[in-house]
Design a protein around this motif. Structure first.
Motif, PDB file in Angstrom:
ATOM      1  N   ARG A 545     -23.693  -5.040  26.531  1.00  0.00           N
ATOM      2  CA  ARG A 545     -22.384  -5.597  25.842  1.00  0.00           C
ATOM      3  C   ARG A 545     -21.146  -5.621  27.037  1.00  0.00           C
ATOM      4  O   ARG A 545     -21.067  -5.010  28.028  1.00  0.00           O
ATOM      5  N   LEU A 546     -20.669  -6.788  26.854  1.00  0.00           N
ATOM      6  CA  LEU A 546     -19.591  -7.142  27.971  1.00  0.00           C
ATOM      7  C   LEU A 546     -18.297  -7.116  27.761  1.00  0.00           C
ATOM      8  O   LEU A 546     -17.815  -7.396  26.473  1.00  0.00           O
ATOM      9  N   TYR A 547     -17.563  -6.620  28.584  1.00  0.00           N
ATOM     10  CA  TYR A 547     -15.993  -6.274  28.568  1.00  0.00           C
ATOM     11  C   TYR A 547     -15.114  -7.089  29.612  1.00  0.00           C
ATOM     12  O   TYR A 547     -15.623  -6.719  30.626  1.00  0.00           O
ATOM     13  N   VAL A 560     -10.598  -2.821  24.077  1.00  0.00           N
ATOM     14  CA  VAL A 560     -11.743  -2.897  23.240  1.00  0.00           C
ATOM     15  C   VAL A 560     -11.232  -3.002  21.791  1.00  0.00           C
ATOM     16  O   VAL A 560     -10.210  -2.129  21.403  1.00  0.00           O
ATOM     17  N   LYS A 561     -11.766  -3.790  21.147  1.00  0.00           N
ATOM     18  CA  LYS A 561     -11.708  -3.842  19.706  1.00  0.00           C
ATOM     19  C   LYS A 561     -12.842  -2.901  19.005  1.00  0.00           C
ATOM     20  O   LYS A 561     -14.000  -3.364  19.222  1.00  0.00           O
ATOM     21  N   TYR A 563     -15.438  -2.271  16.336  1.00  0.00           N
ATOM     22  CA  TYR A 563     -16.177  -2.778  15.116  1.00  0.00           C
ATOM     23  C   TYR A 563     -16.932  -1.634  14.502  1.00  0.00           C
ATOM     24  O   TYR A 563     -17.622  -0.923  15.143  1.00  0.00           O
ATOM     25  N   GLY A 566     -20.197  -0.891  15.228  1.00  0.00           N
ATOM     26  CA  GLY A 566     -20.641  -1.583  16.471  1.00  0.00           C
ATOM     27  C   GLY A 566     -21.130  -0.832  17.545  1.00  0.00           C
ATOM     28  O   GLY A 566     -20.777   0.176  18.099  1.00  0.00           O
ATOM     29  N   GLY A 568     -21.506  -1.506  20.888  1.00  0.00           N
ATOM     30  CA  GLY A 568     -20.784  -0.999  22.196  1.00  0.00           C
ATOM     31  C   GLY A 568     -19.530  -0.716  22.131  1.00  0.00           C
ATOM     32  O   GLY A 568     -19.079   0.223  22.545  1.00  0.00           O
ATOM     33  N   SER A 569     -18.584  -1.024  20.931  1.00  0.00           N
ATOM     34  CA  SER A 569     -17.158  -0.690  20.625  1.00  0.00           C
ATOM     35  C   SER A 569     -17.445   0.853  20.271  1.00  0.00           C
ATOM     36  O   SER A 569     -16.431   1.749  20.655  1.00  0.00           O
ATOM     37  N   THR A 570     -18.327   1.205  19.497  1.00  0.00           N
ATOM     38  CA  THR A 570     -18.491   2.372  18.908  1.00  0.00           C
ATOM     39  C   THR A 570     -18.602   3.554  20.291  1.00  0.00           C
ATOM     40  O   THR A 570     -18.163   4.695  20.333  1.00  0.00           O
ATOM     41  N   ALA A 610      -6.797  -8.472  28.193  1.00  0.00           N
ATOM     42  CA  ALA A 610      -7.273  -7.370  29.119  1.00  0.00           C
ATOM     43  C   ALA A 610      -7.141  -8.062  30.520  1.00  0.00           C
ATOM     44  O   ALA A 610      -6.639  -7.424  31.481  1.00  0.00           O
ATOM     45  N   ASP A 730     -12.486 -17.951  29.451  1.00  0.00           N
ATOM     46  CA  ASP A 730     -13.469 -16.875  29.511  1.00  0.00           C
ATOM     47  C   ASP A 730     -13.343 -16.441  27.992  1.00  0.00           C
ATOM     48  O   ASP A 730     -12.620 -15.379  27.730  1.00  0.00           O
TER      49      ASP A 730
HETATM   50  C1  FAD Z   1     -17.734 -12.740  28.255  1.00  0.00           C
HETATM   51  C2  FAD Z   1     -17.240 -11.699  27.000  1.00  0.00           C
HETATM   52  C3  FAD Z   1     -16.412 -10.889  27.315  1.00  0.00           C
HETATM   53  C4  FAD Z   1     -15.919  -9.694  26.432  1.00  0.00           C
HETATM   54  N1  FAD Z   1     -14.845  -9.144  26.493  1.00  0.00           N
HETATM   55  C5  FAD Z   1     -14.198  -8.294  25.600  1.00  0.00           C
HETATM   56  C6  FAD Z   1     -13.282  -7.375  25.722  1.00  0.00           C
HETATM   57  O1  FAD Z   1     -12.523  -7.571  26.678  1.00  0.00           O
HETATM   58  N2  FAD Z   1     -12.886  -6.587  24.540  1.00  0.00           N
HETATM   59  C7  FAD Z   1     -13.880  -6.565  23.431  1.00  0.00           C
HETATM   60  O2  FAD Z   1     -13.337  -5.746  22.760  1.00  0.00           O
HETATM   61  N3  FAD Z   1     -14.849  -7.423  23.244  1.00  0.00           N
HETATM   62  C8  FAD Z   1     -15.233  -8.141  24.567  1.00  0.00           C
HETATM   63  N4  FAD Z   1     -16.333  -8.815  24.346  1.00  0.00           N
HETATM   64  C9  FAD Z   1     -17.339  -8.486  22.975  1.00  0.00           C
HETATM   65  C10 FAD Z   1     -18.342  -7.452  23.296  1.00  0.00           C
HETATM   66  O3  FAD Z   1     -18.880  -7.663  24.264  1.00  0.00           O
HETATM   67  C11 FAD Z   1     -18.990  -7.204  22.143  1.00  0.00           C
HETATM   68  O4  FAD Z   1     -19.314  -8.212  21.593  1.00  0.00           O
HETATM   69  C12 FAD Z   1     -18.041  -6.550  20.884  1.00  0.00           C
HETATM   70  O5  FAD Z   1     -17.414  -5.314  21.515  1.00  0.00           O
HETATM   71  C13 FAD Z   1     -18.840  -6.301  19.664  1.00  0.00           C
HETATM   72  O6  FAD Z   1     -19.870  -5.354  20.237  1.00  0.00           O
HETATM   73  P1  FAD Z   1     -20.342  -4.090  19.216  1.00  0.00           P
HETATM   74  O7  FAD Z   1     -21.880  -3.521  19.894  1.00  0.00           O
HETATM   75  O8  FAD Z   1     -19.446  -3.042  19.179  1.00  0.00           O
HETATM   76  O9  FAD Z   1     -20.793  -4.821  18.053  1.00  0.00           O
HETATM   77  P2  FAD Z   1     -22.359  -5.087  17.694  1.00  0.00           P
HETATM   78  O10 FAD Z   1     -23.223  -4.026  17.514  1.00  0.00           O
HETATM   79  O11 FAD Z   1     -22.761  -6.640  18.309  1.00  0.00           O
HETATM   80  O12 FAD Z   1     -22.004  -6.128  16.247  1.00  0.00           O
HETATM   81  C14 FAD Z   1     -21.595  -5.017  15.282  1.00  0.00           C
HETATM   82  C15 FAD Z   1     -20.936  -6.048  14.144  1.00  0.00           C
HETATM   83  O13 FAD Z   1     -19.560  -6.500  14.626  1.00  0.00           O
HETATM   84  C16 FAD Z   1     -19.361  -7.735  14.419  1.00  0.00           C
HETATM   85  N5  FAD Z   1     -18.814  -8.232  15.590  1.00  0.00           N
HETATM   86  C17 FAD Z   1     -19.301  -8.256  16.778  1.00  0.00           C
HETATM   87  N6  FAD Z   1     -18.665  -8.775  17.737  1.00  0.00           N
HETATM   88  C18 FAD Z   1     -17.842  -9.693  16.990  1.00  0.00           C
HETATM   89  C19 FAD Z   1     -16.723 -10.584  17.223  1.00  0.00           C
HETATM   90  N7  FAD Z   1     -16.710 -10.937  18.614  1.00  0.00           N
HETATM   91  N8  FAD Z   1     -16.105 -11.264  16.290  1.00  0.00           N
HETATM   92  C20 FAD Z   1     -16.240 -10.602  15.302  1.00  0.00           C
HETATM   93  N9  FAD Z   1     -17.057  -9.814  14.938  1.00  0.00           N
HETATM   94  C21 FAD Z   1     -18.023  -9.338  15.691  1.00  0.00           C
HETATM   95  C22 FAD Z   1     -20.414  -8.295  13.878  1.00  0.00           C
HETATM   96  O14 FAD Z   1     -20.015  -8.651  12.431  1.00  0.00           O
HETATM   97  C23 FAD Z   1     -21.541  -7.345  14.063  1.00  0.00           C
HETATM   98  O15 FAD Z   1     -22.270  -7.516  12.950  1.00  0.00           O
HETATM   99  C24 FAD Z   1     -16.879  -9.650  25.093  1.00  0.00           C
HETATM  100  C25 FAD Z   1     -18.094 -10.420  25.178  1.00  0.00           C
HETATM  101  C26 FAD Z   1     -18.099 -11.340  26.034  1.00  0.00           C
HETATM  102  C27 FAD Z   1     -19.319 -12.233  25.991  1.00  0.00           C
END
Ligand code: FAD
Length: 732
Positions: A545-547, A560-561, A563, A566, A568-570, A610, A730
């Motif tokens: 997961r990228l941030y 971080v938002k 989900y 999720g 990464g976010s969890t 961010a 980005d």
């Molecule tokens: C280049 C880049 C930069 C990023 N920078 C940030 C950042 O600064 N801060 C940040 O919070 N995240 C950022 N992200 C997004 C981050 O990498 C994850 O995708 C995000 O945190 C969700 O991942 P998760 O593992 O928590 O959820 P996952 O396990 O991947 O997904 C769980 C559920 O959450 C929902 N979900 C996931 N991602 C999104 C989304 N983007 N929009 C809507 N619903 C979604 C989906 O419905 C999914 O089923 C970035 C991604 C990229 C590619």
């Protein structure tokens, strides 16, 4: 391509001359101490330089019976060559005011003689001189190609001395020191080359030969030497040497050497018999000698010693860079011409490349001739039977940075024989444009009459080993060549660059939109800039997961938002101050704060703010920054409010435009931009740069608004600005 031509020239020149340059530099450092040691001697006479020859010659004549020559050396010391009463030739420092001997002129020490011979000719006489001259010339070319490389790297001559991205110490210091020390080094190389060229008489830099009929020189009138008008008008500061007449016969005369001419003077009348100016080539020769030997002053001699030392450093750091680059270069054992299997990779942050390398290695081990390269390098592959394309998708379905030219190159280089192809598209199902570029690449290839699919296009979600294994099975079945998922593609062990980081601080999650800030302190010093990305592996497996990173006080701050469920976010939400994590810093060169710009317009929604927080806090030069940020509720913005107010008070943020989509005026950043169209247009017209970070949907809408502003306010095309790096995105 162009950069590699210069890089290879730079490298080739360095490789071909490094031994000679090492010798020349080491001896150069030694020899720089000779003029320093000379200058330390105390033979300077205050005011001597203002004495006229008319005052000095009578004093010398009175004090010494038989004098041959008076020299003024580069230190301003006055040296007299004379013969003593026993008939022995003497060379002494004298005081020209009193004619007193200050000390003997000693011969060059054995050590400096040895070092000079090695430096000039490697003890190989003319051959050695030629080699040293050649090495000096190569050093000029190395210096010039180095300057061009720095300009290309910095993307503008104006940014020659701007910030350099630190990838590793060798590359960083090679460039940082190089762009300063290159100039004295170039000077040293040019003077050395000139000395060699004139030594081999390829340029005539010899002193002019004086020609005059000396048979019938006048002997009358015979004024006193102190009354010779020429001697009265010539100060020691303008003299190099004065040769006294050999005898008192009328055909003998004074020879006076100055920096710009040689004069023959009648010893009786004091009249000029003849004079000849030095040619420009001779003046340049004398200038080169003075400066190259460091005789011009202690400071310059020290600069020369330091510069020679840096040549050794550049040789060393240059080889370290070359070594590292070789290690990183795609290790192709076979050329594009001889390979039957070609693997093309489109990779933004290395994932597809890792999978491609694994397949490459497996096939090579089976004795296959395989060639692996970037998609941008697509061309004719004369013996290709199988093509594998492995690519990710970037942003709004765009190609990754090493695949932008693939579509154009595909139509430019049709293959002239049949082959089969298979496309493996990497992506994440979270995105609407899932694997879009890979799917497009498959369609593009499918249009070629010469190409047939060995497999349908395969999509790999979230680096899934299961998805990849499915492709491996089908492709292996079709081609009869076995490839499989190797262990290094499953775990995170492959990331040698995972770094330990300690959570310094974490805010509580906003109730409005489940967002929090987290600050991490890398345990070891890390090179990271706002705009880079932090990759985490929450389950310690292939899932990454990228941030976006904002650096604040050397810490890494993420917004971080959360989900629910999720990965990464969890994981990040579960951390608390003091917890340790292992993460990888991903360089994101294209999204760094511009090194030179008149102003920056930052546009974000939600967590996209961010990287901007870090960039604004680093904006000590107070470049006008205008932030347009969108949130759902005012409470969502409160997480950043105090910080931004402080930055505005410190002039690091010029203006703040806030849009709330779920309360008040219900505005999005697009509305804010439209309202400020005139200001935005004028900033863009004045070379301002736009940076967009946040959701891909927002990016799409913002680009539409910007297209209108560009067209109406500036008369510019938004795509051109994008291509020229004036709109940086980005989004995710
Ligand atoms: C280049 C880049 C930069 C990023 N920078 C940030 C950042 O600064 N801060 C940040 O919070 N995240 C950022 N992200 C997004 C981050 O990498 C994850 O995708 C995000 O945190 C969700 O991942 P998760 O593992 O928590 O959820 P996952 O396990 O991947 O997904 C769980 C559920 O959450 C929902 N979900 C996931 N991602 C999104 C989304 N983007 N929009 C809507 N619903 C979604 C989906 O419905 C999914 O089923 C970035 C991604 C990229 C590619």
């Amino acid at each position: 391509m162009i950069i590699s031509v210069w890089r290879y020239s730079h490298l080739l020149l360095a490789v071909s001359s490094f031994l000679l340059l090492t010798l020349a530099s080491v001896t150069g450092i030694m020899l720089a101490f000779e003029p320093i040691a000379d200058k330390m001697q105390e033979y300077r006479v205050d005011g001597a330089e203002n004495l006229a020859l008319a005052e000095v010659v009578p004093v010398i004549r009175k004090s010494f019976k038989d004098v041959q020559k008076l020299n003024i050396d580069d230190n301003g010391f006055v040296i007299l060559e004379w013969t003593d009463s026993a008939g022995l030739a003497q060379k002494s420092y004298i005081n020209p005011q009193t004619g007193k001997i200050l000390g003997p002129v000693k011969e060059q020490s054995e050590f400096f003689k040895w070092a000079t011979a090695l430096h000039r000719s490697l003890f190989l006489h003319e051959t050695g001189r030629f080699l040293v001259g050649l090495a000096s010339f190569l050093l000029i070319l190395i210096g010039l190609s180095g300057i061009i490389l720095v300009i290309q790297r910095q993307k503008s001559i104006k940014r020659f001395f701007s910030h350099i991205e630190r990838l590793n110490w060798a590359q960083y210091y090679h460039v940082v020191f190089g762009r300063i020390v290159l100039f004295p080094i170039l000077f040293i190389a040019i003077t050395a080359t000139y000395l060699s060229v004139s030594r081999f008489e390829w340029i005539n830099a010899a002193e002019p030969k004086l020609q005059a009929n000396t048979d019938s020189l006048a002997e009358e009138p015979k004024p006193d030497v102190k009354d010779f008008p020429f001697f009265r008008g010539l100060k020691l500061s303008a003299l190099q040497s004065l040769e006294f007449p050999f005898s008192e016969f009328p055909e003998d005369y004074y020879t006076i050497r100055q920096h710009d001419r040689v004069v023959m003077l009648n010893q009786f009348t004091g009249d000029i018999i003849t004079s000849q100016n030095h040619s420009a080539a001779a003046k340049l020769g004398a200038f080169s000698l003075r400066w190259h030997t460091g005789r011009n002053g202690i400071v310059w001699a020290i600069v020369m010693a330091i510069s020679s030392g840096y040549i050794l450093f550049f040789i060393y750091s240059g080889f370290v860079i070359m070594w590292r680059r070789r290690a990183n270069v795609l290790k192709n054992r076979f050329s594009a011409e001889e390979s039957q299997i070609v693997i093309l990779v489109g990779s933004e942050n290395g994932t597809s490349m890792r999978f491609a390398r694994s397949v490459h290695q497996q096939l090579v081990l089976q004795g296959k001739k395989v060639y692996l390269t970037d998609m941008d390098n697509y061309r004719k592959f004369p013996l290709m039977e199988h093509l594998i394309v492995m690519t990710s998708t970037y942003g709004l379905g765009d190609p990754p940075s090493n695949a932008h030219h693939f579509p154009a190159r595909l139509s430019k280089h049709p293959q002239d024989h049949a082959f089969s192809f298979s496309v493996v598209a990497f992506g994440s199902r979270t995105y609407a444009d899932y694997c879009k570029f890979g799917l497009e690449a498959d369609l593009m290839l499918g249009h070629g009459q010469w190409a047939s699919r060995s497999t349908e296009v395969f999509t790999i979600n979230d680096r899934s080993p299961e998805d990849f294994a499915a492709w491996c099975n089908v492709w292996s079945l079709h081609t009869g060549m076995a490839v499989s998922v190797t262990p290094d593609l499953i775990g995170t062990n492959h990331h040698r660059d995972l770094r330990k980081m300690i959570v310094k601080q974490k805010t509580v999650m906003t109730a409005s939109d489940d967002t929090f800030l987290i600050r991490l302190t890398p345990q070891k010093k890390a090179t990271v800039r706002s705009g880079d990305l932090l990759a985490i592996y929450p389950a310690d497996d292939h899932r990454e997961r990228l941030y976006s990173v904002g650096t604040i006080d050397k810490d890494i701050q993420l917004s971080v938002k959360y989900y629910q469920g999720g990965l990464g976010s969890t994981f990040l939400d579960g951390l608390s101050a003091g917890s340790a994590i292992r993460a990888r810093i991903v360089k994101n060169e294209h999204f760094h704060f511009p090194a030179t710009t008149s102003s920056v317009i930052m546009i974000s929604n939600g967590t996209g703010i961010a990287p901007f927080l870090g960039m604004i806090s680093d904006n000590k030069q107070k470049v006008p920054v205008h932030l347009f940020c969108g949130f759902r509720y005012r409470r969502s913005f409160e997480l950043y409010e105090d910080f931004l107010v402080q930055q505005k008070a410190a002039d690091q943020l010029a203006s703040l435009h806030l849009g709330l989509s779920r309360e008040g005026a219900h505005e999005y950043v697009m509305n804010l931009l439209s309202r400020a169209a005139v200001e935005v247009g004028s900033l863009l017209a004045n070379d301002g740069v736009v940076m967009i970070c946040g959701s891909l949907a927002m990016q799409k809408d913002v680009l539409e608004v910007l297209a209108v502003i560009c067209k109406e306010q500036v008369g510019l095309d938004v795509d051109t600005l994008h291509l020229n790096g004036r709109i940086l995105t980005d989004c995710y």
